[in-house]
Write a protein that holds these residues in place. Structure first.
Motif, mmCIF file in Angstrom:
data_model
loop_
_atom_site.group_PDB
_atom_site.id
_atom_site.type_symbol
_atom_site.label_atom_id
_atom_site.label_comp_id
_atom_site.label_asym_id
_atom_site.label_seq_id
_atom_site.Cartn_x
_atom_site.Cartn_y
_atom_site.Cartn_z
ATOM 1 N N MET A 30 -3.603 16.037 48.481
ATOM 2 C CA MET A 30 -4.737 15.621 47.675
ATOM 3 C C MET A 30 -5.198 14.253 48.150
ATOM 4 S SD MET A 30 -4.104 16.949 43.826
ATOM 5 C CE MET A 30 -5.693 16.304 43.410
ATOM 6 N N ASP A 31 -6.516 14.129 48.333
ATOM 7 C CA ASP A 31 -7.076 12.842 48.682
ATOM 8 C C ASP A 31 -8.197 12.529 47.705
ATOM 9 O OD1 ASP A 31 -9.062 14.549 49.524
ATOM 10 O OD2 ASP A 31 -9.059 13.893 51.601
ATOM 11 N N ALA A 32 -8.826 11.393 47.857
ATOM 12 C CA ALA A 32 -9.864 10.951 46.928
ATOM 13 C C ALA A 32 -11.035 11.923 46.914
ATOM 14 C CB ALA A 32 -10.324 9.550 47.295
ATOM 15 N N ASP A 33 -11.394 12.460 48.076
ATOM 16 C CA ASP A 33 -12.515 13.383 48.162
ATOM 17 C C ASP A 33 -12.248 14.646 47.337
ATOM 18 O OD1 ASP A 33 -15.057 14.237 49.202
ATOM 19 O OD2 ASP A 33 -13.958 15.560 50.584
ATOM 20 N N LEU A 34 -11.076 15.221 47.483
ATOM 21 C CA LEU A 34 -10.713 16.418 46.732
ATOM 22 C C LEU A 34 -10.662 16.113 45.240
ATOM 23 C CD1 LEU A 34 -9.803 19.371 46.640
ATOM 24 C CD2 LEU A 34 -7.467 18.563 47.003
ATOM 25 N N PHE A 35 -10.092 14.986 44.881
ATOM 26 C CA PHE A 35 -9.986 14.598 43.482
ATOM 27 C C PHE A 35 -11.372 14.476 42.861
ATOM 28 C CE2 PHE A 35 -9.305 11.828 39.873
ATOM 29 C CZ PHE A 35 -8.117 12.299 39.340
ATOM 30 N N MET A 36 -12.311 13.828 43.567
ATOM 31 C CA MET A 36 -13.665 13.673 43.040
ATOM 32 C C MET A 36 -14.364 15.029 42.913
ATOM 33 S SD MET A 36 -14.429 10.830 41.959
ATOM 34 C CE MET A 36 -16.146 10.418 41.969
ATOM 35 N N LYS A 37 -14.158 15.931 43.866
ATOM 36 C CA LYS A 37 -14.758 17.254 43.777
ATOM 37 C C LYS A 37 -14.235 18.001 42.547
ATOM 38 C CE LYS A 37 -15.758 17.940 48.660
ATOM 39 N NZ LYS A 37 -15.417 18.667 49.881
ATOM 40 N N LEU A 38 -12.943 17.888 42.291
ATOM 41 C CA LEU A 38 -12.373 18.530 41.109
ATOM 42 C C LEU A 38 -12.952 17.946 39.827
ATOM 43 C CD1 LEU A 38 -8.619 18.816 42.142
ATOM 44 C CD2 LEU A 38 -10.226 20.694 41.809
ATOM 45 N N LEU A 39 -13.088 16.634 39.771
ATOM 46 C CA LEU A 39 -13.628 15.979 38.587
ATOM 47 C C LEU A 39 -15.083 16.366 38.358
ATOM 48 C CD1 LEU A 39 -13.157 13.984 36.266
ATOM 49 C CD2 LEU A 39 -13.834 12.143 37.815
ATOM 50 N N VAL A 40 -15.898 16.386 39.423
ATOM 51 C CA VAL A 40 -17.304 16.767 39.297
ATOM 52 C C VAL A 40 -17.415 18.223 38.863
ATOM 53 C CG1 VAL A 40 -19.431 17.167 40.613
ATOM 54 C CG2 VAL A 40 -18.177 15.015 40.867
ATOM 55 N N THR A 41 -16.600 19.100 39.436
ATOM 56 C CA THR A 41 -16.610 20.515 39.051
ATOM 57 C C THR A 41 -16.240 20.668 37.587
ATOM 58 O OG1 THR A 41 -16.046 21.179 41.296
ATOM 59 C CG2 THR A 41 -15.641 22.790 39.563
ATOM 60 N N GLN A 42 -15.248 19.921 37.157
ATOM 61 C CA GLN A 42 -14.821 19.961 35.762
ATOM 62 C C GLN A 42 -15.959 19.517 34.840
ATOM 63 O OE1 GLN A 42 -11.375 17.568 34.983
ATOM 64 N NE2 GLN A 42 -11.049 18.429 32.961
ATOM 65 N N LEU A 43 -16.672 18.456 35.224
ATOM 66 C CA LEU A 43 -17.786 17.971 34.411
ATOM 67 C C LEU A 43 -18.946 18.967 34.398
ATOM 68 C CD1 LEU A 43 -17.815 14.189 35.381
ATOM 69 C CD2 LEU A 43 -17.177 15.168 33.173
ATOM 70 N N MET A 52 -15.992 16.914 27.608
ATOM 71 C CA MET A 52 -14.716 16.343 28.034
ATOM 72 C C MET A 52 -14.418 15.049 27.277
ATOM 73 S SD MET A 52 -13.791 15.427 31.947
ATOM 74 C CE MET A 52 -12.226 14.844 32.461
ATOM 75 N N ASP A 53 -13.192 14.888 26.884
ATOM 76 C CA ASP A 53 -12.749 13.683 26.184
ATOM 77 C C ASP A 53 -12.885 12.478 27.117
ATOM 78 O OD1 ASP A 53 -11.516 11.913 24.437
ATOM 79 O OD2 ASP A 53 -9.482 12.587 24.949
ATOM 80 N N THR A 54 -13.514 11.398 26.645
ATOM 81 C CA THR A 54 -13.698 10.212 27.493
ATOM 82 C C THR A 54 -12.368 9.583 27.868
ATOM 83 O OG1 THR A 54 -14.043 8.869 25.505
ATOM 84 C CG2 THR A 54 -16.005 9.659 26.647
ATOM 85 N N ASN A 55 -11.388 9.661 27.000
ATOM 86 C CA ASN A 55 -10.060 9.127 27.352
ATOM 87 C C ASN A 55 -9.462 9.889 28.523
ATOM 88 O OD1 ASN A 55 -10.072 7.154 25.363
ATOM 89 N ND2 ASN A 55 -9.126 8.505 23.844
ATOM 90 N N GLN A 56 -9.676 11.199 28.524
ATOM 91 C CA GLN A 56 -9.177 12.018 29.630
ATOM 92 C C GLN A 56 -9.913 11.665 30.920
ATOM 93 O OE1 GLN A 56 -9.733 16.220 29.048
ATOM 94 N NE2 GLN A 56 -8.196 16.772 30.578
ATOM 95 N N MET A 57 -11.226 11.449 30.829
ATOM 96 C CA MET A 57 -12.005 11.089 32.013
ATOM 97 C C MET A 57 -11.551 9.735 32.554
ATOM 98 S SD MET A 57 -16.084 10.567 32.616
ATOM 99 C CE MET A 57 -16.526 12.159 32.003
ATOM 100 N N ILE A 58 -11.343 8.768 31.679
ATOM 101 C CA ILE A 58 -10.871 7.448 32.106
ATOM 102 C C ILE A 58 -9.490 7.568 32.742
ATOM 103 C CG2 ILE A 58 -10.118 5.186 31.269
ATOM 104 C CD1 ILE A 58 -12.448 5.370 29.236
ATOM 105 N N SER A 59 -8.649 8.405 32.154
ATOM 106 C CA SER A 59 -7.306 8.620 32.712
ATOM 107 C C SER A 59 -7.388 9.201 34.120
ATOM 108 C CB SER A 59 -6.521 9.553 31.795
ATOM 109 O OG SER A 59 -5.302 9.909 32.380
#
Length: 142
Positions: A30-43, A52-59
């Motif tokens: 896992m790298d930053a690029d993959l992590f960001m893609k997962l987060l954007v897909t989730q959003l 999505m819970d803002t606390n979860q997003m901040i975490s």
């Protein structure tokens, strides 16, 4: 009103399914690029009635930052270790060193040069190239 094609779940020509054939071999780390893609897909795919819970997003954002910091630290440590090996190998020039040869016998000789061409420096002892991690003893020459 636009009809939605139930097979491709699309309207107006854009599908909700990934059709990118450039993915190739999946990443093993896992790298930053993959992590960001997962987060954007989730959003993008979250339920609008239950965002999505803002606390979860901040975490998750904090985890991304920590992962990037750890990757940088790992790179710095690797570079520091390589520099330390090179410095230590160079310090052996002119010194009497001992190492185990291919037969397991201890050989002793004067280190005359160092090569940094490989991942581990090679010290020339009595005309024989010896890996730095094979040197077992050092005797200060007078």
């Amino acid at each position: 009103m636009t009809a939605v094609d139930p097979i491709s779940a699309s309207s107006g020509g854009s599908s909700i399914y990934a059709t990118d054939n450039t993915l190739g071999t999946p990443k093993q780390t896992m790298d930053a690029d993959l992590f960001m893609k997962l987060l954007v897909t989730q959003l993008q795919n979250q339920d609008p009635s239950s965002p999505m819970d803002t606390n979860q997003m901040i975490s998750q954002t904090t985890q991304l930052s920590m992962m990037q910091s750890l990757a940088t630290l790992n790179s710095t440590n690797t570079e520091s270790f390589a520099l330390a090996m090179r410095t230590n190998a160079a310090a052996l020039i002119g010194q009497q060193v001992s190492y185990l040869d291919k037969n397991g016998d201890t050989q002793t000789g004067k280190a005359t040069s160092v090569s940094f061409s490989g991942s581990v420096p090679t010290v020339t002892v009595g005309g024989i190239d010896v890996s730095l991690d094979s040197i077992s003893a050092l005797t200060l020459a007078n």
